[in-house]
Design a protein around this motif. Sequence first.
Motif, PDB file in Angstrom:
ATOM      1  N   MET A 174      74.823  16.525  44.863  1.00 38.18           N
ATOM      2  CA  MET A 174      73.445  17.013  44.742  1.00 38.18           C
ATOM      3  C   MET A 174      72.475  16.146  45.534  1.00 38.18           C
ATOM      4  SD  MET A 174      73.133  17.974  40.722  1.00 38.18           S
ATOM      5  CE  MET A 174      74.432  18.879  39.884  1.00 38.18           C
ATOM      6  N   ASN A 175      72.640  14.834  45.458  1.00 37.40           N
ATOM      7  CA  ASN A 175      71.758  13.939  46.190  1.00 37.40           C
ATOM      8  C   ASN A 175      71.890  14.150  47.691  1.00 37.40           C
ATOM      9  OD1 ASN A 175      70.019  11.552  46.607  1.00 37.40           O
ATOM     10  ND2 ASN A 175      71.893  10.629  47.364  1.00 37.40           N
ATOM     11  N   SER A 176      73.129  14.217  48.162  1.00 34.06           N
ATOM     12  CA  SER A 176      73.359  14.375  49.590  1.00 34.06           C
ATOM     13  C   SER A 176      72.835  15.710  50.099  1.00 34.06           C
ATOM     14  CB  SER A 176      74.863  14.270  49.890  1.00 34.06           C
ATOM     15  OG  SER A 176      75.354  13.005  49.541  1.00 34.06           O
ATOM     16  N   TYR A 177      73.185  16.767  49.408  1.00 38.16           N
ATOM     17  CA  TYR A 177      72.766  18.103  49.828  1.00 38.16           C
ATOM     18  C   TYR A 177      71.254  18.253  49.671  1.00 38.16           C
ATOM     19  CZ  TYR A 177      73.070  23.259  50.148  1.00 38.16           C
ATOM     20  OH  TYR A 177      72.947  24.584  50.506  1.00 38.16           O
ATOM     21  N   GLY A 178      70.719  17.690  48.583  1.00 39.63           N
ATOM     22  CA  GLY A 178      69.283  17.778  48.358  1.00 39.63           C
ATOM     23  C   GLY A 178      68.485  17.125  49.466  1.00 39.63           C
TER      24      GLY A 178
ATOM     25  N   ALA B  53      76.565  21.209  59.226  1.00 36.23           N
ATOM     26  CA  ALA B  53      76.344  20.295  58.112  1.00 36.23           C
ATOM     27  C   ALA B  53      76.028  21.061  56.842  1.00 36.23           C
ATOM     28  CB  ALA B  53      75.214  19.327  58.448  1.00 36.23           C
ATOM     29  N   GLU B  54      75.151  22.040  56.946  1.00 31.96           N
ATOM     30  CA  GLU B  54      74.747  22.799  55.767  1.00 31.96           C
ATOM     31  C   GLU B  54      75.918  23.558  55.159  1.00 31.96           C
ATOM     32  OE1 GLU B  54      71.085  25.655  54.261  1.00 31.96           O
ATOM     33  OE2 GLU B  54      71.158  24.958  56.340  1.00 31.96           O
ATOM     34  N   ALA B  55      76.752  24.134  55.993  1.00 29.23           N
ATOM     35  CA  ALA B  55      77.917  24.855  55.485  1.00 29.23           C
ATOM     36  C   ALA B  55      78.838  23.919  54.713  1.00 29.23           C
ATOM     37  CB  ALA B  55      78.670  25.503  56.646  1.00 29.23           C
ATOM     38  N   ASN B  56      79.021  22.707  55.218  1.00 31.82           N
ATOM     39  CA  ASN B  56      79.888  21.748  54.537  1.00 31.82           C
ATOM     40  C   ASN B  56      79.285  21.280  53.216  1.00 31.82           C
ATOM     41  OD1 ASN B  56      82.447  20.881  56.070  1.00 31.82           O
ATOM     42  ND2 ASN B  56      80.930  21.069  57.687  1.00 31.82           N
ATOM     43  N   PHE B  57      77.984  21.018  53.195  1.00 32.65           N
ATOM     44  CA  PHE B  57      77.387  20.580  51.949  1.00 32.65           C
ATOM     45  C   PHE B  57      77.359  21.682  50.911  1.00 32.65           C
ATOM     46  CE2 PHE B  57      76.081  17.017  54.486  1.00 32.65           C
ATOM     47  CZ  PHE B  57      76.277  15.984  53.579  1.00 32.65           C
ATOM     48  N   ALA B  58      77.145  22.913  51.346  1.00 32.10           N
ATOM     49  CA  ALA B  58      77.182  24.035  50.405  1.00 32.10           C
ATOM     50  C   ALA B  58      78.578  24.179  49.808  1.00 32.10           C
ATOM     51  CB  ALA B  58      76.776  25.323  51.114  1.00 32.10           C
ATOM     52  N   HIS B  59      79.599  23.974  50.638  1.00 34.65           N
ATOM     53  CA  HIS B  59      80.979  24.077  50.139  1.00 34.65           C
ATOM     54  C   HIS B  59      81.263  22.951  49.151  1.00 34.65           C
ATOM     55  CE1 HIS B  59      85.031  25.463  49.974  1.00 34.65           C
ATOM     56  NE2 HIS B  59      85.533  24.349  50.501  1.00 34.65           N
ATOM     57  N   ALA B  60      80.808  21.748  49.445  1.00 33.27           N
ATOM     58  CA  ALA B  60      80.997  20.625  48.523  1.00 33.27           C
ATOM     59  C   ALA B  60      80.348  20.922  47.179  1.00 33.27           C
ATOM     60  CB  ALA B  60      80.421  19.347  49.127  1.00 33.27           C
TER      61      ALA B  60
ATOM     62  N   LEU C 208      85.260  12.161  61.443  1.00 35.58           N
ATOM     63  CA  LEU C 208      85.638  13.567  61.271  1.00 35.58           C
ATOM     64  C   LEU C 208      87.150  13.738  61.234  1.00 35.58           C
ATOM     65  CD1 LEU C 208      83.106  15.508  63.529  1.00 35.58           C
ATOM     66  CD2 LEU C 208      83.303  15.595  61.036  1.00 35.58           C
ATOM     67  N   ASP C 209      87.856  12.964  62.050  1.00 40.82           N
ATOM     68  CA  ASP C 209      89.320  13.023  62.020  1.00 40.82           C
ATOM     69  C   ASP C 209      89.845  12.660  60.633  1.00 40.82           C
ATOM     70  OD1 ASP C 209      89.430  13.753  64.680  1.00 40.82           O
ATOM     71  OD2 ASP C 209      89.826  11.714  65.409  1.00 40.82           O
ATOM     72  N   GLU C 210      89.265  11.632  60.037  1.00 39.69           N
ATOM     73  CA  GLU C 210      89.698  11.214  58.704  1.00 39.69           C
ATOM     74  C   GLU C 210      89.376  12.293  57.667  1.00 39.69           C
ATOM     75  OE1 GLU C 210      91.526   8.762  57.854  1.00 39.69           O
ATOM     76  OE2 GLU C 210      91.547   7.647  59.760  1.00 39.69           O
ATOM     77  N   ALA C 211      88.224  12.930  57.804  1.00 38.70           N
ATOM     78  CA  ALA C 211      87.862  13.996  56.872  1.00 38.70           C
ATOM     79  C   ALA C 211      88.830  15.173  56.990  1.00 38.70           C
ATOM     80  CB  ALA C 211      86.434  14.457  57.128  1.00 38.70           C
ATOM     81  N   ARG C 212      89.181  15.527  58.218  1.00 40.70           N
ATOM     82  CA  ARG C 212      90.131  16.630  58.409  1.00 40.70           C
ATOM     83  C   ARG C 212      91.502  16.272  57.855  1.00 40.70           C
ATOM     84  NH1 ARG C 212      87.733  16.531  63.916  1.00 40.70           N
ATOM     85  NH2 ARG C 212      86.022  18.046  63.933  1.00 40.70           N
ATOM     86  N   ALA C 213      91.899  15.028  58.039  1.00 37.64           N
ATOM     87  CA  ALA C 213      93.180  14.586  57.483  1.00 37.64           C
ATOM     88  C   ALA C 213      93.151  14.665  55.964  1.00 37.64           C
ATOM     89  CB  ALA C 213      93.492  13.154  57.939  1.00 37.64           C
ATOM     90  N   ALA C 214      92.033  14.269  55.365  1.00 36.53           N
ATOM     91  CA  ALA C 214      91.897  14.337  53.914  1.00 36.53           C
ATOM     92  C   ALA C 214      92.030  15.770  53.419  1.00 36.53           C
ATOM     93  CB  ALA C 214      90.544  13.750  53.491  1.00 36.53           C
ATOM     94  N   ALA C 215      91.442  16.719  54.158  1.00 33.05           N
ATOM     95  CA  ALA C 215      91.492  18.124  53.749  1.00 33.05           C
ATOM     96  C   ALA C 215      92.903  18.675  53.766  1.00 33.05           C
ATOM     97  CB  ALA C 215      90.583  18.955  54.647  1.00 33.05           C
TER      98      ALA C 215
ATOM     99  N   LEU D 267      81.438  14.195  53.538  1.00 34.25           N
ATOM    100  CA  LEU D 267      81.598  13.361  54.726  1.00 34.25           C
ATOM    101  C   LEU D 267      81.382  14.180  55.993  1.00 34.25           C
ATOM    102  CD1 LEU D 267      82.342  10.779  56.210  1.00 34.25           C
ATOM    103  CD2 LEU D 267      84.757  11.321  55.808  1.00 34.25           C
ATOM    104  N   MET D 268      81.954  15.369  56.047  1.00 32.49           N
ATOM    105  CA  MET D 268      81.737  16.229  57.207  1.00 32.49           C
ATOM    106  C   MET D 268      80.252  16.555  57.367  1.00 32.49           C
ATOM    107  SD  MET D 268      84.919  18.924  57.074  1.00 32.49           S
ATOM    108  CE  MET D 268      86.626  18.404  57.320  1.00 32.49           C
ATOM    109  N   GLY D 269      79.587  16.816  56.243  1.00 32.08           N
ATOM    110  CA  GLY D 269      78.167  17.111  56.303  1.00 32.08           C
ATOM    111  C   GLY D 269      77.362  15.941  56.843  1.00 32.08           C
TER     112      GLY D 269
END
Length: 263
Positions: free
Chosen positions: A117-121, A99-106, A66-73, A85-87
């Motif tokens: 689509m695969n991940s969120y699906g 998780a759902e909020a992050n995948f919806a944003h992606a 999660l730290d790496e994901a936040r740094a990426a953002a 990744l956050m999802g």
Amino acid sequence: MKLRVLLLSFLFLMSACAGPQIPGGVTRLERPVSEQPVQSDGRRKAKVHVELGQAYFQAGRFGVALDEARAAATYDSGYAPVYMLMGQVHMFLEENAIAEANFAHALRLAPGDPEVMNSYGWFLCSVGKEQAGLELLTTAARNPYYQSPARALTNAGLCHLRLKNDRAAEEQFLRSVDADRTNVQAIYHLAAITYRRGAYEASKRYIAALHEGGEPTAESLWLGIRVERRLGDRAAEAALVQQLRRRFPTSPEYQAFLQGQYQ
């Protein structure tokens, strides 16, 4: 054709509390964002952090991931793999709303990305929103830019199993094996489906394919034992029992055998 058995737990991955925010009739088919040319220094840095985060996630170091994901953002807040990744992390922490909020944003950032689509699906399927999940998985699988359509097809099969629809699941698993002959997860489920249907010879062939190229699992050995019992081949059954006892003496499958729970 030889098929390696690596029966790994599938980690096929993962939008707001009000429900999934999915564009109706998703039709855009694009290359995964992670494979597109990097156009800026910020995106390059974001991609590096996401790749590091994915490695930490695979190693079970969720906090660091999660730290790496936040740094990426901080370098590129519009890079969809950040939120995938956050999802993933929040899904495995059982924080499904986050998780759902992050995948919806992606998905909003990259509506034509088959990896998203695969991940969120799969996430939607795993939380009881199977029909919405299947829409995304089907679209991902037919994207010609997707290098791993077997993953989406396998997830679609698993989603149909959650709906207790063996026929539809079998169709997806067959397509998955056609796309990737080494897809042991799909092959195992084909063996299980044909067993439930009473097609024991077909089930035996699938199990043989699983065991031919690699190490069996407790699950595949136990299924094989039950198949051979149905077929009346006591010698083949005994050979599989011996393997189960030697390799997995403390497994639930061996305990089921000891208790005669063949059904």
